[in-house]
Motif scaffolding. Structure first.
Motif, PDB file in Angstrom:
ATOM      1  N   LEU A 164       2.406 -17.523 -12.715  1.00  0.00           N
ATOM      2  CA  LEU A 164       2.104 -17.897 -14.097  1.00  0.00           C
ATOM      3  C   LEU A 164       1.413 -16.759 -14.837  1.00  0.00           C
ATOM      4  CD1 LEU A 164       0.824 -21.553 -13.562  1.00  0.00           C
ATOM      5  CD2 LEU A 164       2.909 -20.872 -14.769  1.00  0.00           C
ATOM      6  N   GLN A 165       0.510 -16.069 -14.131  1.00  0.00           N
ATOM      7  CA  GLN A 165      -0.211 -14.966 -14.761  1.00  0.00           C
ATOM      8  C   GLN A 165       0.728 -13.838 -15.179  1.00  0.00           C
ATOM      9  OE1 GLN A 165      -3.348 -13.248 -12.384  1.00  0.00           O
ATOM     10  NE2 GLN A 165      -3.483 -11.446 -13.678  1.00  0.00           N
ATOM     11  N   PHE A 166       1.606 -13.436 -14.275  1.00  0.00           N
ATOM     12  CA  PHE A 166       2.511 -12.331 -14.589  1.00  0.00           C
ATOM     13  C   PHE A 166       3.557 -12.744 -15.615  1.00  0.00           C
ATOM     14  CE2 PHE A 166       0.493 -10.204 -11.198  1.00  0.00           C
ATOM     15  CZ  PHE A 166       0.832  -8.861 -11.278  1.00  0.00           C
ATOM     16  N   MET A 167       4.010 -13.990 -15.535  1.00  0.00           N
ATOM     17  CA  MET A 167       4.960 -14.464 -16.536  1.00  0.00           C
ATOM     18  C   MET A 167       4.319 -14.446 -17.925  1.00  0.00           C
ATOM     19  SD  MET A 167       6.827 -18.176 -16.966  1.00  0.00           S
ATOM     20  CE  MET A 167       5.307 -18.941 -17.532  1.00  0.00           C
ATOM     21  N   ALA A 168       3.087 -14.963 -18.014  1.00  0.00           N
ATOM     22  CA  ALA A 168       2.379 -14.983 -19.294  1.00  0.00           C
ATOM     23  C   ALA A 168       2.103 -13.564 -19.787  1.00  0.00           C
ATOM     24  CB  ALA A 168       1.068 -15.758 -19.147  1.00  0.00           C
ATOM     25  N   TYR A 169       1.701 -12.681 -18.867  1.00  0.00           N
ATOM     26  CA  TYR A 169       1.387 -11.296 -19.228  1.00  0.00           C
ATOM     27  C   TYR A 169       2.615 -10.574 -19.778  1.00  0.00           C
ATOM     28  CZ  TYR A 169      -0.199  -6.453 -18.612  1.00  0.00           C
ATOM     29  OH  TYR A 169      -0.537  -5.137 -18.800  1.00  0.00           O
ATOM     30  N   GLU A 170       3.729 -10.690 -19.058  1.00  0.00           N
ATOM     31  CA  GLU A 170       4.961 -10.028 -19.498  1.00  0.00           C
ATOM     32  C   GLU A 170       5.463 -10.620 -20.815  1.00  0.00           C
ATOM     33  OE1 GLU A 170       6.201  -7.455 -18.128  1.00  0.00           O
ATOM     34  OE2 GLU A 170       5.734  -7.434 -15.988  1.00  0.00           O
ATOM     35  N   ASP A 171       5.371 -11.949 -20.938  1.00  0.00           N
ATOM     36  CA  ASP A 171       5.857 -12.607 -22.147  1.00  0.00           C
ATOM     37  C   ASP A 171       4.992 -12.248 -23.357  1.00  0.00           C
ATOM     38  OD1 ASP A 171       7.837 -14.509 -23.215  1.00  0.00           O
ATOM     39  OD2 ASP A 171       6.098 -15.753 -23.675  1.00  0.00           O
ATOM     40  N   LEU A 172       3.671 -12.163 -23.127  1.00  0.00           N
ATOM     41  CA  LEU A 172       2.767 -11.780 -24.214  1.00  0.00           C
ATOM     42  C   LEU A 172       3.079 -10.363 -24.702  1.00  0.00           C
ATOM     43  CD1 LEU A 172      -0.640 -13.229 -22.941  1.00  0.00           C
ATOM     44  CD2 LEU A 172       0.533 -13.871 -25.057  1.00  0.00           C
ATOM     45  N   LYS A 173       3.336  -9.458 -23.771  1.00  0.00           N
ATOM     46  CA  LYS A 173       3.670  -8.078 -24.156  1.00  0.00           C
ATOM     47  C   LYS A 173       4.972  -8.031 -24.961  1.00  0.00           C
ATOM     48  CE  LYS A 173       3.624  -5.939 -20.196  1.00  0.00           C
ATOM     49  NZ  LYS A 173       3.745  -4.796 -19.262  1.00  0.00           N
TER      50      LYS A 173
END
Length: 281
Positions: A164-173
């Motif tokens: 979830l963290q990496f998905m959110a991080y990549e999506d936010l970028k």
């Protein structure tokens, strides 16, 4: 442990908890009370119990995680021109987390055991484990491989945290670069990376924190549980939903700055190495 015990004094337990066979253990009303109590009873050493396996575990986990994550992403992106979807980032991160856990779980078991040596107080000679290596040897000798992999099952569920963290991080970028009308892989500045990392970390912790409680209790040498569902049942019966979120505030305070620093360093080092590689090709 029941709610009345959690709100009681440092070593008080009610008759119900005593009848369940629980050992006397410290009770804390909050993060400040916890810090002052540990300092009073165990000194500076008590505040740093488990720091060695935590350093080894964090370093190894982040290093392996980034390695596996980027390798999996590169494999999935091979031959594609467009960026990976949020789902693909989610799956890639979950796979990387599972592979990392298979290697690092014994380190986290030793960290939990070292932190929970409260019975010894300030007397080092009464401690069950003298350090990380001593803990690893004793756990393996008494409990075998099974002991070193206690909490592995909830840990696997915990891969959803990193996913979830990496998905959110990549999506936010991606969304931020799109909002600024820039290419999807445009490098951000340090403050932007910090904000993206902090938001993604807080979201992931809030969504997946209960698994950390379950895993820690399985790894606790002072209690015996028959499995994951036994931990969930007993925690719910004694503490309710609050029991599954115990310690979340100090956890967020602890892990968020570390996560921000890690991501900023990773992004900048990666960018530097890629540019250095291009210059030399």
């Amino acid at each position: 442990m029941c709610v009345c015990c959690l709100l009681s004094s440092h070593h008080a337990l009610c008759h119900t908890c005593l009848s369940d066979g629980l050992e006397l253990r410290p009770k804390y009303n909050g993060i400040l009370h916890c810090m002052t109590t540990v300092w009073k009873h165990e000194g500076l050493r008590g505040l740093y119990q488990g720091v060695t396996p935590n350093m080894w575990g964090a370093g190894a986990s982040w290093g392996l995680y980034f390695f596996f994550y980027n390798a999996i992403k590169a494999y999935k992106k091979e031959g594609k021109l467009e960026s990976l979807s949020a789902t693909e980032h989610l799956v890639s991160a979950a796979e990387a987390g599972a592979m990392t856990l298979c290697i690092t779980n014994p380190i986290w078991v030793t960290k939990t055991r070292l932190v929970l040596q409260y019975n010894a107080g300030v007397d080092p000679s009464k401690r069950q484990y003298k350090g990380m290596l001593d803990a690893l040897k004793k756990i393996y000798k008494k409990e075998g491989i099974r002991g070193l992999y206690k909490g592995f099952v909830p840990g696997l569920f915990g891969t959803s945290h990193g996913a979830l963290q990496f998905m959110a991080y990549e999506d936010l970028k991606l969304r931020y670069n799109k909002y600024r009308n820039r290419l999807s892989d445009t490098k951000l500045n340090t403050l932007e990376y910090i904000i993206m990392a902090a938001v993604s970390k807080i979201c992931a912790v809030s969504a997946t924190y209960p698994y950390q409680v379950v895993r820690a209790r399985l790894q606790d040498q002072h209690n015996t549980y028959s499995g994951v569902f036994d931990v969930i049942r007993r925690t719910w019966r004694r503490e309710g939903i609050h029991g599954f979120y115990k310690g979340i505030i100090p956890n967020v305070i602890r892990v968020t700055p570390a996560c921000c620093i890690t991501f900023v360093v990773y992004e900048n080092v990666s960018s530097f190495l890629l540019s250095f590689r291009k210059e030399n090709n």
